[in-house]
Design an enzyme around this catalytic site. Structure first.
Site, PDB file in Angstrom:
ATOM      1  N   GLU A   1       0.821  -1.226   0.000  1.00  0.00           N
ATOM      2  CA  GLU A   1       0.000   0.000   0.000  1.00  0.00           C
ATOM      3  C   GLU A   1       0.852   1.272   0.000  1.00  0.00           C
ATOM      4  OE1 GLU A   1      -3.221   1.008  -0.301  1.00  0.00           O
ATOM      5  OE2 GLU A   1      -3.657  -1.043  -0.920  1.00  0.00           O
TER       6      GLU A   1
ATOM      7  N   HIS B   1       3.621   1.819  -1.678  1.00  0.00           N
ATOM      8  CA  HIS B   1       3.905   2.117  -3.091  1.00  0.00           C
ATOM      9  C   HIS B   1       2.641   2.616  -3.792  1.00  0.00           C
ATOM     10  CE1 HIS B   1       6.935  -1.212  -2.284  1.00  0.00           C
ATOM     11  NE2 HIS B   1       7.718  -0.254  -2.720  1.00  0.00           N
TER      12      HIS B   1
ATOM     13  N   LYS C   1       9.226   7.660   3.927  1.00  0.00           N
ATOM     14  CA  LYS C   1       9.779   6.529   4.679  1.00  0.00           C
ATOM     15  C   LYS C   1      11.291   6.493   4.472  1.00  0.00           C
ATOM     16  CE  LYS C   1      10.237   1.850   5.424  1.00  0.00           C
ATOM     17  NZ  LYS C   1      10.947   1.337   4.258  1.00  0.00           N
TER      18      LYS C   1
END
Ligand code: AMP
Length: 283
Positions: free
Chosen positions: A37, A39, A151
């Site tokens: 999810e 990506h 991230k």
């Protein structure tokens, strides 16, 4: 609709020309596959900006400093394409290693300073591999915008630098971290955790949150970080590569919280290296 899968740079350029001839702008999402999810959130961001979207899937060997990590990196192109199908992705660019690194390949894009700290200090050559492959992908597709997750905050900073320094005409868009319900940052590497490891892993975020709250309240940075490291090791992580407070703008290491900053962590659990970061004030 299933996206068109393209394997060569020539074909990619031809397809991009076709999209532009139809008046489309191009949004690009570089990935190493094993999609989740996190990506997909980048794909959704590109589409929300109105772009025809290209997703690249390429496990880039030059950014792995550990050959075992490269070998064990999860790969499942069919599952990735199935996940992308409902999102109306225009092109999946999945080149071979030979296509990206032709015989005699000798060029390297290397960013000094911000590439040398955090993951750069413990993964020698990693960001040269990242900067080189992302430069290649952006020059191959020449997208209007490219989407990256926070991230990998340091990676985003390195790419911002590359694009500015090399005058690559692509807007770089940073997107928020997607997390599992228990707070673990989504990552392709999470599937390699044991079930006990998977249960322990959310301690990374809870510890960052706790430390960020203390730092925002004026606590001593080094004492707070020492305590946070003990908590993470006590929860079953085998070692910590780094846990540091650094400035958002230039990743300078801070011993006082006197500008916008975030905590960065990289630590090993079950032999899997997990990373996360949290802005002070976001706890
Ligand atoms: P990777 O396939 O791990 O190289 O990641 C491809 C892109 O997806 C990078 O820009 C990552 O920062 C982004 N990404 C990976 N995990 C997440 C996540 N949990 N949330 C948001 N973006 C992510």
């Amino acid at each position: 609709m299933s996206p068109v899968i393209v394997r060569t740079v020539d074909e990619l350029r031809k397809k991009v020309r076709g999209l532009r001839d139809h008046g489309r702008t191009i949004g690009f999402v570089p990935t190493m596959g094993a999609l989740h999810e996190g990506h997909l959130s980048l794909v959704r961001a590109a589409k929300a900006d109105g772009h025809a979207t290209i997703v690249s899937i390429f496990v880039n060997p030059t950014q792995f400093n550990d050959p075992k990590d490269l070998e064990k990196y999860p790969r499942n192109e069919a599952a990735d394409v199935a996940l992308l199908a409902p999102l109306d992705v225009a092109i999946v660019f999945a080149p071979t290693v030979d296509q990206m690194y032709v015989d005699g390949f000798s060029t390297k894009v290397s960013v000094t300073g911000i590439s040398e700290v955090l993951c750069g200090a413990t993964r020698p050559g990693h960001f040269d591999g990242v900067a080189t492959i992302v430069s290649k992908l952006l020059l191959q597709a020449l997208p209007d915008a490219a989407y990256f997750g926070q991230k990998d905050y340091q990676q985003l900073a390195v790419i911002d630098r590359v694009v500015a320094d090399l005058n690559i005409p692509t807007e770089i868009v940073g997107c928020p971290i997607l997390r599992e319900v228990d707070g673990l940052a989504m990552s392709s590497r999470n599937v390699r955790l044991s079930s006990a490891g998977r249960q322990a892993a959310p301690v990374l975020l809870t510890t960052l949150k706790d430390a960020a709250t203390k730092i925002a309240g004026g606590a001593d940075i080094s004492t707070t970080i020492d305590e946070a490291q003990k908590t993470i090791l006590g929860a079953g992580f085998s070692n910590i590569d780094y846990l540091e407070l650094r400035a958002n703008a230039d990743l300078a290491k801070l011993s006082r919280f006197d500008r916008p900053a975030r905590l960065f962590v990289a630590a090993f659990l079950d032999g899997v290296r997990l990373i996360d970061n949290l802005e002070i004030g976001d706890a």
